[in-house]
Motif scaffolding. Structure first.
Motif, PDB file in Angstrom:
ATOM      1  N   ILE A  38      32.596  23.182 -75.096  1.00 15.81           N
ATOM      2  CA  ILE A  38      33.545  24.208 -74.655  1.00 15.81           C
ATOM      3  C   ILE A  38      33.033  24.890 -73.387  1.00 15.81           C
ATOM      4  CG2 ILE A  38      34.588  26.434 -75.222  1.00 15.81           C
ATOM      5  CD1 ILE A  38      34.644  25.520 -78.150  1.00 15.81           C
ATOM      6  N   ALA A  39      31.740  25.158 -73.335  1.00 15.97           N
ATOM      7  CA  ALA A  39      31.159  25.893 -72.215  1.00 15.97           C
ATOM      8  C   ALA A  39      30.877  25.025 -70.998  1.00 15.97           C
ATOM      9  CB  ALA A  39      29.860  26.561 -72.667  1.00 15.97           C
ATOM     10  N   ALA A  99      32.798  25.571 -67.490  1.00 14.74           N
ATOM     11  CA  ALA A  99      32.580  26.942 -67.031  1.00 14.74           C
ATOM     12  C   ALA A  99      31.142  27.143 -66.562  1.00 14.74           C
ATOM     13  CB  ALA A  99      32.920  27.929 -68.138  1.00 14.74           C
ATOM     14  N   ALA A 118      30.425  31.024 -66.836  1.00 19.40           N
ATOM     15  CA  ALA A 118      30.557  30.942 -68.287  1.00 19.40           C
ATOM     16  C   ALA A 118      30.617  32.352 -68.874  1.00 19.40           C
ATOM     17  CB  ALA A 118      29.386  30.178 -68.887  1.00 19.40           C
ATOM     18  N   LEU A 131      34.392  34.996 -74.088  1.00 17.05           N
ATOM     19  CA  LEU A 131      35.623  34.209 -74.017  1.00 17.05           C
ATOM     20  C   LEU A 131      35.495  32.933 -74.830  1.00 17.05           C
ATOM     21  CD1 LEU A 131      38.426  33.527 -72.889  1.00 17.05           C
ATOM     22  CD2 LEU A 131      37.283  32.588 -70.858  1.00 17.05           C
ATOM     23  N   ILE A 132      34.352  32.284 -74.750  1.00 24.40           N
ATOM     24  CA  ILE A 132      34.134  31.046 -75.505  1.00 24.40           C
ATOM     25  C   ILE A 132      34.247  31.320 -77.005  1.00 24.40           C
ATOM     26  CG2 ILE A 132      32.375  29.330 -76.118  1.00 24.40           C
ATOM     27  CD1 ILE A 132      31.439  29.575 -73.136  1.00 24.40           C
ATOM     28  N   LEU A 171      37.961  31.933 -77.822  1.00 22.93           N
ATOM     29  CA  LEU A 171      38.722  30.683 -77.847  1.00 22.93           C
ATOM     30  C   LEU A 171      38.427  29.884 -79.113  1.00 22.93           C
ATOM     31  CD1 LEU A 171      38.290  29.598 -74.116  1.00 22.93           C
ATOM     32  CD2 LEU A 171      40.427  30.279 -75.227  1.00 22.93           C
ATOM     33  N   ALA A 181      40.010  24.257 -75.389  1.00 24.75           N
ATOM     34  CA  ALA A 181      39.114  25.408 -75.222  1.00 24.75           C
ATOM     35  C   ALA A 181      38.231  25.228 -73.998  1.00 24.75           C
ATOM     36  CB  ALA A 181      38.256  25.589 -76.473  1.00 24.75           C
ATOM     37  N   ARG A 182      37.718  24.021 -73.789  1.00 25.20           N
ATOM     38  CA  ARG A 182      36.872  23.751 -72.609  1.00 25.20           C
ATOM     39  C   ARG A 182      37.645  24.014 -71.321  1.00 25.20           C
ATOM     40  NH1 ARG A 182      34.952  17.701 -72.094  1.00 25.20           N
ATOM     41  NH2 ARG A 182      37.219  17.467 -71.954  1.00 25.20           N
ATOM     42  N   ALA A 228      38.347  27.848 -70.977  1.00 19.84           N
ATOM     43  CA  ALA A 228      37.102  28.606 -70.765  1.00 19.84           C
ATOM     44  C   ALA A 228      36.694  28.615 -69.299  1.00 19.84           C
ATOM     45  CB  ALA A 228      35.971  28.024 -71.619  1.00 19.84           C
ATOM     46  N   ARG A 286      38.615  29.135 -66.897  1.00 18.58           N
ATOM     47  CA  ARG A 286      39.537  30.058 -66.219  1.00 18.58           C
ATOM     48  C   ARG A 286      40.214  29.392 -65.009  1.00 18.58           C
ATOM     49  NH1 ARG A 286      38.900  35.232 -68.164  1.00 18.58           N
ATOM     50  NH2 ARG A 286      36.916  35.747 -69.171  1.00 18.58           N
TER      51      ARG A 286
END
Length: 223
Positions: A110-111, A114, A120, A124-125, A128, A156-157, A160, A162
């Motif tokens: 997910i991260a 970002a 990152a 937010l992670i 999500l 989500a990735r 994340a 944005r």
């Protein structure tokens, strides 16, 4: 009220590929704009060039002719390195095949984008993961997840990072009908919350009707 200034603008875009009898045009003078907060379905039969258009919009491929402006960037004027940096910071792509990194757990998948982009946000992670029902899956690896869970990780990735522009290529194509509907609900809710522009390729009339606008690709042109 949605911003009327496009974050994605394609004008006179042509793309051909080599065939047995020479160059075969796939896109023939495409004009397309998408503004912040808009959700646009891109439909068309198999082989019509939907994925090609999406890849050009995301800087994964280049047009033969025409201009592609994404978040004030003229992609034709950018080097490969600058396009790669642009994809990390302004655009996120959700693929049908998920494209998760098998050696990373869910949290790190997910991260991933970002962190590469240098922004990152752990809060937010976590948010999500909670909204997508992944909070208890964060230490697992992709192989341990269902198809629906893997697609949620991919969504989500993307969010994340944005992105200003979110491109989705049949994001529910590998899911059963019920799971696909749930994942689409989650995707649209997240996009609405961020104000990103969404261009989504789909074969499904049901999914297309959920978008704010529909563009149909036929014989290399939008109709």
């Amino acid at each position: 009220m949605k911003d009327s200034i496009p974050v994605l603008a394609m004008s006179g875009v042509w793309k051909s590929f080599a065939g047995a009898d020479g160059q075969v045009p796939v896109l023939r003078g495409i004009d397309l704009t998408v503004c912040p907060g808009e959700t646009v379905a891109l439909t068309g039969e198999s082989g019509s060039g939907k994925s090609t258009l999406l890849h050009i919009a995301g800087g994964l491929d280049t047009a033969d002719k025409g201009t592609v402006q994404v978040v004030d960037n003229d992609l034709a004027m950018m080097s490969d390195a600058k396009r790669a940096a642009f994809r990390r910071s302004d655009v996120a792509i959700i693929f049908q095949q998920f494209n998760l990194i098998p050696s990373l757990n869910v949290a790190d998948n997910i991260a991933f984008q970002a962190r590469i982009a240098g922004h990152a946000d752990e809060a937010l992670i976590a948010d999500l993961a909670g909204r997508l029902g992944l909070s208890d899956q964060l230490r697992k690896y992709p192989e341990a997840l269902s198809g629906g869970q893997q697609q949620r990780v991919a969504i989500a990735r993307a969010i994340a990072a944005r992105p200003r522009v979110l491109l989705a290529d049949e994001p529910t194509g590998n899911l059963d009908e019920g799971t696909a509907a749930e994942v689409l609900d989650e995707l649209l809710a997240l996009v609405a919350g961020t104000g990103a522009a969404l261009l989504l390729v789909t074969h499904s009339p049901a999914i297309a009707t959920r978008m704010g606008r529909r563009s149909h690709l036929s014989k290399g042109q939008l109709v």
